[in-house]
Design a protein around this motif. Structure first.
Motif, PDB file in Angstrom:
ATOM      1  N   LEU A  55       0.789  -0.908  -0.034  1.00 59.46           N
ATOM      2  CA  LEU A  55      -0.071  -0.037   0.004  1.00 59.46           C
ATOM      3  C   LEU A  55       0.783   1.102  -0.041  1.00 59.46           C
ATOM      4  CD1 LEU A  55      -3.031   0.526   0.059  1.00 59.46           C
ATOM      5  CD2 LEU A  55      -2.826   0.990   2.491  1.00 59.46           C
ATOM      6  N   LEU A  56       1.950   1.188   0.761  1.00 61.21           N
ATOM      7  CA  LEU A  56       2.935   2.359   0.906  1.00 61.21           C
ATOM      8  C   LEU A  56       3.524   2.783  -0.508  1.00 61.21           C
ATOM      9  CD1 LEU A  56       4.734   4.391   2.503  1.00 61.21           C
ATOM     10  CD2 LEU A  56       6.214   2.408   2.750  1.00 61.21           C
ATOM     11  N   VAL A  57       3.985   1.626  -1.113  1.00 58.32           N
ATOM     12  CA  VAL A  57       4.531   1.799  -2.482  1.00 58.32           C
ATOM     13  C   VAL A  57       3.486   2.270  -3.546  1.00 58.32           C
ATOM     14  CG1 VAL A  57       5.814   0.781  -4.357  1.00 58.32           C
ATOM     15  CG2 VAL A  57       6.168  -0.137  -2.068  1.00 58.32           C
ATOM     16  N   LYS A  58       2.295   1.971  -3.488  1.00 57.96           N
ATOM     17  CA  LYS A  58       1.106   2.242  -4.148  1.00 57.96           C
ATOM     18  C   LYS A  58       0.787   3.530  -3.954  1.00 57.96           C
ATOM     19  CE  LYS A  58      -0.880  -2.324  -5.203  1.00 57.96           C
ATOM     20  NZ  LYS A  58      -1.688  -3.449  -4.547  1.00 57.96           N
ATOM     21  N   LYS A  59       0.976   4.047  -2.981  1.00 57.96           N
ATOM     22  CA  LYS A  59       0.609   5.532  -2.589  1.00 57.96           C
ATOM     23  C   LYS A  59       2.084   6.412  -3.085  1.00 57.96           C
ATOM     24  CE  LYS A  59      -2.108   5.670   1.561  1.00 57.96           C
ATOM     25  NZ  LYS A  59      -1.939   5.774   3.146  1.00 57.96           N
ATOM     26  N   ILE A  60       2.949   6.075  -3.117  1.00 57.70           N
ATOM     27  CA  ILE A  60       4.117   6.666  -3.690  1.00 57.70           C
ATOM     28  C   ILE A  60       4.036   6.853  -5.404  1.00 57.70           C
ATOM     29  CG2 ILE A  60       6.572   6.775  -4.200  1.00 57.70           C
ATOM     30  CD1 ILE A  60       6.939   5.102  -1.614  1.00 57.70           C
ATOM     31  N   ILE A  61       3.507   5.587  -5.905  1.00 57.73           N
ATOM     32  CA  ILE A  61       3.358   5.813  -7.344  1.00 57.73           C
ATOM     33  C   ILE A  61       2.182   6.580  -7.575  1.00 57.73           C
ATOM     34  CG2 ILE A  61       2.737   4.211  -9.139  1.00 57.73           C
ATOM     35  CD1 ILE A  61       3.891   1.774  -7.683  1.00 57.73           C
ATOM     36  N   ALA A  62       1.119   6.507  -6.983  1.00 63.23           N
ATOM     37  CA  ALA A  62      -0.051   7.298  -7.243  1.00 63.23           C
ATOM     38  C   ALA A  62       0.437   9.019  -6.994  1.00 63.23           C
ATOM     39  CB  ALA A  62      -1.195   6.701  -6.326  1.00 63.23           C
ATOM     40  N   HIS A  63       0.872   9.179  -6.085  1.00 59.72           N
ATOM     41  CA  HIS A  63       1.318  10.855  -5.704  1.00 59.72           C
ATOM     42  C   HIS A  63       2.038  11.312  -6.734  1.00 59.72           C
ATOM     43  CE1 HIS A  63       2.579  14.369  -3.669  1.00 59.72           C
ATOM     44  NE2 HIS A  63       3.760  13.964  -4.052  1.00 59.72           N
ATOM     45  N   TRP A  64       2.851  10.451  -7.563  1.00 57.93           N
ATOM     46  CA  TRP A  64       3.733  10.921  -8.590  1.00 57.93           C
ATOM     47  C   TRP A  64       3.191  10.895  -9.819  1.00 57.93           C
ATOM     48  CZ3 TRP A  64       7.461  14.486  -7.379  1.00 57.93           C
ATOM     49  CH2 TRP A  64       7.854  14.422  -5.910  1.00 57.93           C
ATOM     50  N   THR A  65       2.629   9.977 -10.132  1.00 57.94           N
ATOM     51  CA  THR A  65       1.789   9.503 -11.373  1.00 57.94           C
ATOM     52  C   THR A  65       0.568  10.183 -11.541  1.00 57.94           C
ATOM     53  OG1 THR A  65       0.966   7.463 -10.887  1.00 57.94           O
ATOM     54  CG2 THR A  65       3.260   7.422 -11.768  1.00 57.94           C
ATOM     55  N   THR A  66      -0.200  10.271 -10.634  1.00 58.36           N
ATOM     56  CA  THR A  66      -1.535  10.974 -10.981  1.00 58.36           C
ATOM     57  C   THR A  66      -2.042  11.942  -9.993  1.00 58.36           C
ATOM     58  OG1 THR A  66      -2.593   9.330  -9.339  1.00 58.36           O
ATOM     59  CG2 THR A  66      -2.644   8.851 -11.776  1.00 58.36           C
ATOM     60  N   GLY A  67      -1.117  12.025  -8.999  1.00 58.59           N
ATOM     61  CA  GLY A  67      -1.550  13.069  -7.706  1.00 58.59           C
ATOM     62  C   GLY A  67      -0.714  14.472  -7.873  1.00 58.59           C
ATOM     63  N   TYR A  68      -0.550  15.220  -6.681  1.00 59.38           N
ATOM     64  CA  TYR A  68       0.103  16.419  -6.878  1.00 59.38           C
ATOM     65  C   TYR A  68       1.513  16.221  -7.625  1.00 59.38           C
ATOM     66  CZ  TYR A  68       2.583  20.630  -5.395  1.00 59.38           C
ATOM     67  OH  TYR A  68       3.234  21.602  -5.503  1.00 59.38           O
ATOM     68  N   GLY A  69       2.479  15.101  -7.092  1.00 60.83           N
ATOM     69  CA  GLY A  69       3.624  15.085  -7.677  1.00 60.83           C
ATOM     70  C   GLY A  69       3.710  15.078  -9.343  1.00 60.83           C
ATOM     71  N   SER A  70       2.741  14.457  -9.880  1.00 59.58           N
ATOM     72  CA  SER A  70       2.611  14.452 -11.154  1.00 59.58           C
ATOM     73  C   SER A  70       2.835  15.703 -12.171  1.00 59.58           C
ATOM     74  CB  SER A  70       1.336  13.725 -11.731  1.00 59.58           C
ATOM     75  OG  SER A  70       0.233  14.413 -11.828  1.00 59.58           O
ATOM     76  N   SER A  71       2.427  17.041 -11.464  1.00 60.61           N
ATOM     77  CA  SER A  71       2.272  18.160 -12.125  1.00 60.61           C
ATOM     78  C   SER A  71       3.587  18.688 -11.563  1.00 60.61           C
ATOM     79  CB  SER A  71       1.118  19.078 -11.984  1.00 60.61           C
ATOM     80  OG  SER A  71       0.910  18.983 -10.652  1.00 60.61           O
ATOM     81  N   TYR A  72       4.126  18.474 -10.440  1.00 53.72           N
ATOM     82  CA  TYR A  72       5.233  19.318  -9.690  1.00 53.72           C
ATOM     83  C   TYR A  72       6.364  18.665 -10.280  1.00 53.72           C
ATOM     84  CZ  TYR A  72       8.886  20.372  -6.284  1.00 53.72           C
ATOM     85  OH  TYR A  72       9.721  20.836  -5.721  1.00 53.72           O
ATOM     86  N   ASN A  73       6.518  17.523 -10.915  1.00 44.70           N
ATOM     87  CA  ASN A  73       7.691  16.994 -11.371  1.00 44.70           C
ATOM     88  C   ASN A  73       7.581  15.841 -12.628  1.00 44.70           C
ATOM     89  OD1 ASN A  73      10.235  15.661 -11.979  1.00 44.70           O
ATOM     90  ND2 ASN A  73      11.092  16.018  -9.989  1.00 44.70           N
ATOM     91  N   MET A  74       7.568  16.250 -13.722  1.00 45.10           N
ATOM     92  CA  MET A  74       7.065  15.268 -14.707  1.00 45.10           C
ATOM     93  C   MET A  74       8.211  14.311 -14.886  1.00 45.10           C
ATOM     94  SD  MET A  74       7.326  16.760 -18.737  1.00 45.10           S
ATOM     95  CE  MET A  74       8.991  16.819 -18.672  1.00 45.10           C
ATOM     96  N   HIS A  75       9.553  14.433 -14.788  1.00 42.77           N
ATOM     97  CA  HIS A  75      10.570  13.614 -14.870  1.00 42.77           C
ATOM     98  C   HIS A  75      10.487  12.408 -13.904  1.00 42.77           C
ATOM     99  CE1 HIS A  75      12.526  16.124 -17.586  1.00 42.77           C
ATOM    100  NE2 HIS A  75      12.441  17.234 -16.659  1.00 42.77           N
ATOM    101  N   ARG A  76       9.809  12.721 -12.575  1.00 43.17           N
ATOM    102  CA  ARG A  76       9.612  11.732 -11.719  1.00 43.17           C
ATOM    103  C   ARG A  76       8.632  10.818 -12.098  1.00 43.17           C
ATOM    104  NH1 ARG A  76      12.105  11.624  -6.590  1.00 43.17           N
ATOM    105  NH2 ARG A  76      13.633  13.280  -7.609  1.00 43.17           N
ATOM    106  N   LYS A  77       7.405  11.379 -12.667  1.00 49.71           N
ATOM    107  CA  LYS A  77       6.515  10.851 -13.110  1.00 49.71           C
ATOM    108  C   LYS A  77       6.629   9.822 -14.203  1.00 49.71           C
ATOM    109  CE  LYS A  77       1.720  11.930 -15.327  1.00 49.71           C
ATOM    110  NZ  LYS A  77       1.775  11.125 -16.689  1.00 49.71           N
ATOM    111  N   GLU A  78       7.415  10.366 -15.041  1.00 54.32           N
ATOM    112  CA  GLU A  78       7.922   9.420 -16.183  1.00 54.32           C
ATOM    113  C   GLU A  78       8.589   7.910 -15.568  1.00 54.32           C
ATOM    114  OE1 GLU A  78      10.492  10.885 -19.400  1.00 54.32           O
ATOM    115  OE2 GLU A  78       9.949  12.882 -18.768  1.00 54.32           O
ATOM    116  N   ALA A  79       9.409   8.260 -14.379  1.00 56.22           N
ATOM    117  CA  ALA A  79      10.096   7.047 -13.673  1.00 56.22           C
ATOM    118  C   ALA A  79       9.081   6.186 -12.917  1.00 56.22           C
ATOM    119  CB  ALA A  79      11.036   7.561 -12.850  1.00 56.22           C
ATOM    120  N   LEU A  80       8.217   6.891 -12.137  1.00 58.21           N
ATOM    121  CA  LEU A  80       7.441   6.156 -11.278  1.00 58.21           C
ATOM    122  C   LEU A  80       6.200   5.350 -11.977  1.00 58.21           C
ATOM    123  CD1 LEU A  80       7.596   6.004  -8.130  1.00 58.21           C
ATOM    124  CD2 LEU A  80       9.070   8.052  -9.036  1.00 58.21           C
ATOM    125  N   GLU A  81       5.993   5.778 -13.284  1.00 60.91           N
ATOM    126  CA  GLU A  81       5.151   5.018 -14.058  1.00 60.91           C
ATOM    127  C   GLU A  81       5.564   3.617 -14.348  1.00 60.91           C
ATOM    128  OE1 GLU A  81       2.937   8.711 -16.637  1.00 60.91           O
ATOM    129  OE2 GLU A  81       4.778   7.690 -17.230  1.00 60.91           O
TER     130      GLU A  81
END
Lengths: 191, 191
Positions: A55-81
């Protein structure tokens, strides 16, 4: 090139050589996801049977791929996807098999020598260049349980340094191993 | 072989390209200390002018080299013993100069191309094999301030991957750069 990575939290050894499920380290997920993106890894599986850790890992992934992090850092989104959570190594193998329409070669890694079928960086780079699908397993805590080395198709030679010190982090090991394999397989492809 | 590393927290850029002093990340200190030990780096300097950050790093070092951690994990002790905290790049250069009885060559690193005097991995490995003392600088946050590249003796070529993605962590960059340099300089030494 068809490379998959697995960061294994079970079955691994603890300090006292007992088989345990280790806790997920957040920085492992980020660093290895970013390396996966850089080196063209197809998918990075975090292997844990513990539901709270998954669940912890899924939360991290969701934060960076669909949550706030996805617009804050696009490069991190590409990685966490590229990250998926699975409950076992065999679940990951099954998923890779469905995507690739053939089973991956299982490659166990370690900082020490183990029983099993050894493969050098050069040989593994050749296997990758030849188009085979490989699934590299990295152990957390005190390393992968011994029977994984026996079951694996290959055991990759350890990263050895002139000093003999072999206590680098799993994050560092993934960086070095991926760089060696990709450099050698590109060399192979252009040779 | 006479290699020194510097993890620079000032002067570096923040997200908005303003020069700042970044905060120290504990895992950077550990991972880079362990890599330093593995690759035979002589000393790893954490560069920060912030006294609270310097104190934090000194506490980490003390815990693992003389405190509880030193008996808990001897391998970590060996790694953390290589770490020193300095307030500026020039303080580190001065300390290296005293130890080596000559000034080190300053090598700036980055994930992108910069103005300055470029050097390839191969060339730098040759310089290291030839016995010159080198001091490699790694930037935190959004990278080293531009004038460091102009002042440095050399600017190392970026770690490039086939995918073009260059957003790996500084910890991963240190692992890859050290492995490439040491492998190439050993090759040089035995050629």
């Amino acid at each position: 090139m068809s490379i998959y990575l697995g960061l294994v939290h079970y079955p691994v050894y603890n300090r006292n050589h007992e088989t345990v499920a280790s806790a997920v380290t957040t920085v492992d997920v980020h660093d290895i996801a970013r390396l996966s993106r850089a080196y063209g890894v197809k998918r990075f599986f975090v292997v844990t049977p513990l539901t709270d850790q998954a669940l912890l890992v899924k939360k991290i992934i969701a934060h960076w791929t669909t949550g706030y992090g996805s617009s804050y850092n696009m490069h991190r989104k590409e990685a966490l996807e590229l990250v998926s959570v699975v409950s076992s190594i065999s679940e990951a193998v099954e998923r890779i098999g469905k995507t690739e329409e053939s089973s991956p070669l299982l490659i166990a890694t370690s900082a020490s020598i183990h029983k099993g079928n050894p493969v050098s960086f050069e040989e593994l780079a050749g296997i990758i260049s030849a188009g085979r699908t490989v699934f590299l397993l990295f152990g957390t805590a005190w390393g992968l349980e011994e029977n994984i080395f026996l079951k694996a198709d290959y055991v990759l030679e350890p990263v050895t340094c002139a000093t003999g010190y072999r206590h680098i982090s799993v994050r560092s090991a993934v960086a070095i191993i991926m760089d060696r394999l990709i450099q050698k397989s590109q060399h192979e492809a252009f040779a």
